[in-house]
Write a protein that holds these residues in place. Structure first.
Motif, PDB file in Angstrom:
ATOM      1  N   SER A  17       0.808  -1.230   0.000  1.00  8.95           N
ATOM      2  CA  SER A  17       0.000   0.000   0.000  1.00  8.95           C
ATOM      3  C   SER A  17       0.837   1.274   0.000  1.00  8.95           C
ATOM      4  CB  SER A  17      -0.939   0.005   1.205  1.00  8.95           C
ATOM      5  OG  SER A  17      -0.176   0.000   2.383  1.00  8.95           O
ATOM      6  N   SER A  18       2.154   1.141   0.143  1.00 11.07           N
ATOM      7  CA  SER A  18       2.979   2.358   0.123  1.00 11.07           C
ATOM      8  C   SER A  18       3.553   2.626  -1.265  1.00 11.07           C
ATOM      9  CB  SER A  18       4.128   2.242   1.146  1.00 11.07           C
ATOM     10  OG  SER A  18       3.591   1.951   2.408  1.00 11.07           O
ATOM     11  N   GLY A  19       3.285   1.751  -2.210  1.00 16.26           N
ATOM     12  CA  GLY A  19       3.817   1.914  -3.563  1.00 16.26           C
ATOM     13  C   GLY A  19       2.961   2.833  -4.419  1.00 16.26           C
ATOM     14  N   GLN A  20       3.396   2.970  -5.671  1.00 12.42           N
ATOM     15  CA  GLN A  20       2.734   3.922  -6.577  1.00 12.42           C
ATOM     16  C   GLN A  20       1.255   3.578  -6.792  1.00 12.42           C
ATOM     17  OE1 GLN A  20       3.713   3.738 -10.711  1.00 12.42           O
ATOM     18  NE2 GLN A  20       3.140   5.857 -11.128  1.00 12.42           N
ATOM     19  N   ILE A  21       0.957   2.304  -7.103  1.00 14.16           N
ATOM     20  CA  ILE A  21      -0.442   1.927  -7.347  1.00 14.16           C
ATOM     21  C   ILE A  21      -1.174   1.722  -6.019  1.00 14.16           C
ATOM     22  CG2 ILE A  21      -2.008   0.405  -8.636  1.00 14.16           C
ATOM     23  CD1 ILE A  21       0.396  -0.618 -10.219  1.00 14.16           C
ATOM     24  N   GLY A  22      -0.494   1.048  -5.082  1.00 15.01           N
ATOM     25  CA  GLY A  22      -1.126   0.709  -3.802  1.00 15.01           C
ATOM     26  C   GLY A  22      -1.702   1.928  -3.096  1.00 15.01           C
ATOM     27  N   THR A  23      -0.953   3.016  -3.080  1.00 14.08           N
ATOM     28  CA  THR A  23      -1.392   4.229  -2.391  1.00 14.08           C
ATOM     29  C   THR A  23      -2.758   4.686  -2.914  1.00 14.08           C
ATOM     30  OG1 THR A  23       0.891   4.946  -2.125  1.00 14.08           O
ATOM     31  CG2 THR A  23      -0.779   6.676  -1.994  1.00 14.08           C
ATOM     32  N   GLU A  24      -2.879   4.795  -4.211  1.00  9.56           N
ATOM     33  CA  GLU A  24      -4.112   5.342  -4.783  1.00  9.56           C
ATOM     34  C   GLU A  24      -5.256   4.319  -4.733  1.00  9.56           C
ATOM     35  OE1 GLU A  24      -4.005   8.283  -7.547  1.00  9.56           O
ATOM     36  OE2 GLU A  24      -1.847   8.611  -7.437  1.00  9.56           O
ATOM     37  N   LEU A  25      -4.877   3.048  -4.798  1.00  8.45           N
ATOM     38  CA  LEU A  25      -5.884   1.991  -4.705  1.00  8.45           C
ATOM     39  C   LEU A  25      -6.542   2.002  -3.326  1.00  8.45           C
ATOM     40  CD1 LEU A  25      -7.042  -0.335  -6.369  1.00  8.45           C
ATOM     41  CD2 LEU A  25      -5.180  -1.774  -5.541  1.00  8.45           C
ATOM     42  N   VAL A  26      -5.737   2.120  -2.271  1.00  8.78           N
ATOM     43  CA  VAL A  26      -6.288   2.156  -0.908  1.00  8.78           C
ATOM     44  C   VAL A  26      -7.272   3.315  -0.783  1.00  8.78           C
ATOM     45  CG1 VAL A  26      -5.730   2.644   1.512  1.00  8.78           C
ATOM     46  CG2 VAL A  26      -4.302   1.078   0.200  1.00  8.78           C
ATOM     47  N   LEU A  27      -6.846   4.493  -1.248  1.00 10.51           N
ATOM     48  CA  LEU A  27      -7.695   5.677  -1.070  1.00 10.51           C
ATOM     49  C   LEU A  27      -9.005   5.523  -1.848  1.00 10.51           C
ATOM     50  CD1 LEU A  27      -4.908   8.420  -1.170  1.00 10.51           C
ATOM     51  CD2 LEU A  27      -5.988   7.390   0.845  1.00 10.51           C
ATOM     52  N   SER A  28      -8.943   4.981  -3.047  1.00 14.98           N
ATOM     53  CA  SER A  28     -10.169   4.798  -3.836  1.00 14.98           C
ATOM     54  C   SER A  28     -11.065   3.727  -3.226  1.00 14.98           C
ATOM     55  CB  SER A  28      -9.837   4.385  -5.276  1.00 14.98           C
ATOM     56  OG  SER A  28      -9.127   5.401  -5.898  1.00 14.98           O
ATOM     57  N   LEU A  29     -10.487   2.613  -2.807  1.00 19.73           N
ATOM     58  CA  LEU A  29     -11.298   1.541  -2.212  1.00 19.73           C
ATOM     59  C   LEU A  29     -11.946   2.006  -0.911  1.00 19.73           C
ATOM     60  CD1 LEU A  29      -8.972  -1.524  -2.940  1.00 19.73           C
ATOM     61  CD2 LEU A  29     -11.253  -1.171  -3.882  1.00 19.73           C
ATOM     62  N   ARG A  30     -11.209   2.819  -0.130  1.00 16.41           N
ATOM     63  CA  ARG A  30     -11.798   3.311   1.134  1.00 16.41           C
ATOM     64  C   ARG A  30     -12.992   4.210   0.855  1.00 16.41           C
ATOM     65  NH1 ARG A  30      -6.287   4.079   4.762  1.00 16.41           N
ATOM     66  NH2 ARG A  30      -6.209   1.884   5.393  1.00 16.41           N
ATOM     67  N   LYS A  31     -12.914   4.977  -0.240  1.00 18.53           N
ATOM     68  CA  LYS A  31     -14.067   5.838  -0.590  1.00 18.53           C
ATOM     69  C   LYS A  31     -15.285   4.973  -0.923  1.00 18.53           C
ATOM     70  CE  LYS A  31     -11.981   9.988  -2.373  1.00 18.53           C
ATOM     71  NZ  LYS A  31     -11.065  10.171  -3.475  1.00 18.53           N
ATOM     72  N   ILE A  32     -15.070   3.843  -1.586  1.00 19.59           N
ATOM     73  CA  ILE A  32     -16.193   2.995  -2.001  1.00 19.59           C
ATOM     74  C   ILE A  32     -16.702   2.132  -0.846  1.00 19.59           C
ATOM     75  CG2 ILE A  32     -16.929   1.150  -3.581  1.00 19.59           C
ATOM     76  CD1 ILE A  32     -14.707   2.088  -5.507  1.00 19.59           C
ATOM     77  N   TYR A  33     -15.791   1.470  -0.135  1.00 15.46           N
ATOM     78  CA  TYR A  33     -16.216   0.437   0.824  1.00 15.46           C
ATOM     79  C   TYR A  33     -16.138   0.879   2.289  1.00 15.46           C
ATOM     80  CZ  TYR A  33     -15.950  -2.407  -3.349  1.00 15.46           C
ATOM     81  OH  TYR A  33     -16.151  -2.895  -4.610  1.00 15.46           O
ATOM     82  N   GLY A  34     -15.629   2.095   2.524  1.00 16.05           N
ATOM     83  CA  GLY A  34     -15.510   2.580   3.900  1.00 16.05           C
ATOM     84  C   GLY A  34     -14.108   2.369   4.432  1.00 16.05           C
ATOM     85  N   ASN A  35     -13.617   3.364   5.201  1.00 13.05           N
ATOM     86  CA  ASN A  35     -12.229   3.337   5.677  1.00 13.05           C
ATOM     87  C   ASN A  35     -11.887   2.068   6.454  1.00 13.05           C
ATOM     88  OD1 ASN A  35     -11.940   5.802   4.525  1.00 13.05           O
ATOM     89  ND2 ASN A  35     -11.957   6.969   6.440  1.00 13.05           N
TER      90      ASN A  35
END
Ligand code: AKB
Length: 320
Positions: A17-35
């Motif tokens: 989750s600290s990598g280039q894709i992981g970072t943005e994936l976490v933030l987008s998934l949290r918006k959809i499924y909840g933090n």
């Protein structure tokens, strides 16, 4: 086959989750499924927003027992495995890259086979293609003989995913990412990294020396499109068979990217000093035929070159 959003209560784990894709994936998934439903994990600390907006676990992806404990602790149902040693670093450390890229995948596939994980996402790359592959509109199924260590590990990974899907019924999904362009976290160790570095230098020094030659065209994509592709592939309830999908968006050379930057920063200049990375780039496609992804699950990129340049310059203007 019907489309269905992933169960809103199922917990998701992103490894890397600290990598280039992981970072943005976490933030987008949290918006959809909840933090609270999206657990970030990495061997190192990440972006402030990722660390603060929901659960985070330090995790070594080579340690299966450790991963198993995190999966049990949060009752994880979906895993996005976003860890890999990319093309340039892999050429310098072939054995290390092979070990990490393969052992991380086996750990997750084995846990998915025997445990509670219902779906896995694993990223492949245009690096699976090699010098004998048709360069224009590279088809989904074609000559696939990679000439790089990274490409070899991605092709083997695709085959192992297919094996686990067919033999053990593991639901694993995959995309062949092109070069990804984003400003929240820098990429590391890839051949397509020039297309991110160039923006930092355009803002700082108004000039850039490219490590790829002027007319080296490669498939590229703005990160938002890659994240949308990833999430919508995972939201598909079921896929007929395992396939790592080609996805295309942009194709440009360093000279064409520089020209697009000059529309925003007229004084920007570019020079060329190709190094060992040129050989890797020369072995990859220039553009991608992604008709299977479009037909099977409605893939469609949204960001064009000028829009991507505008977003990158604006995003970095405020962050560097
Ligand atoms: C790399 O350049 O190694 C990666 C990739 C194309 O997978 N960005």
């Amino acid at each position: 086959m019907s489309d269905q959003i992933t169960d809103m209560n199922s917990k998701i784990l992103i490894i890397g989750s600290s990598g280039q894709i992981g970072t943005e994936l976490v933030l987008s998934l949290r918006k959809i499924y909840g933090n609270e439903n999206v657990v970030a994990s990495d061997i190192r600390k990440g972006n402030y927003e990722v660390m603060e907006s929901g659960p985070f676990e330090f995790l070594d992806v080579t340690n299966k027992e450790e991963i198993g404990k995190v999966i049990d602790k949060y009752q994880i149902k979906e895993v996005y495995l976003m860890v890999a040693i990319l093309s340039v670093i892999a050429e310098q450390n072939p054995k290390m890259a092979w070990d990490l890229n393969m052992s991380s995948l086996f750990n997750i596939l084995d846990l998915a086979r025997s445990g509670t994980i219902k779906k896995v996402f694993w990223p492949s790359s245009i690096a699976v293609f090699g010098p004998d592959t048709p360069k224009q509109n590279t088809p989904q199924d074609t000559i696939i003989k990679p000439s790089t260590v990274y490409g070899i590990s991605k092709l083997a990974g695709e085959n192992w995913c297919a094996y686990y899907a067919n033999k053990y019924g593991v639901d694993v999904r995959s995309l062949r990412y092109p070069g990804l362009i984003s400003y929240k976290t820098t990429p590391g160790g890839g051949t397509t990294d020039y297309a991110v570095e160039i923006f930092y230098e355009a803002i700082r020094r108004k000039s850039y020396t490219s490590f790829l030659s002027e007319n080296t065209t490669l498939p590229m994509m703005y990160m938002d499109d890659a994240i949308n592709a990833t999430i919508s592939l995972m939201q598909k309830e079921e896929l007929e068979t395992y396939v790592s999908y080609n996805i295309g968006a942009l194709s440009f050379s360093p000279a064409e990217l520089a020209e697009a930057i000059r529309k925003q920063i007229p004084e920007f200049t570019i020079g060329y000093k190709p190094d060992a990375r040129q050989q890797i780039a020369d072995s990859w496609p220039q553009s991608i035929d992604d008709s299977s992804a479009r037909e099977d699950w409605g893939w469609e990129p949204k960001t064009d070159l000028d829009e991507m340049v505008r977003i990158m310059l604006l995003g970095l203007h405020y962050s560097i």
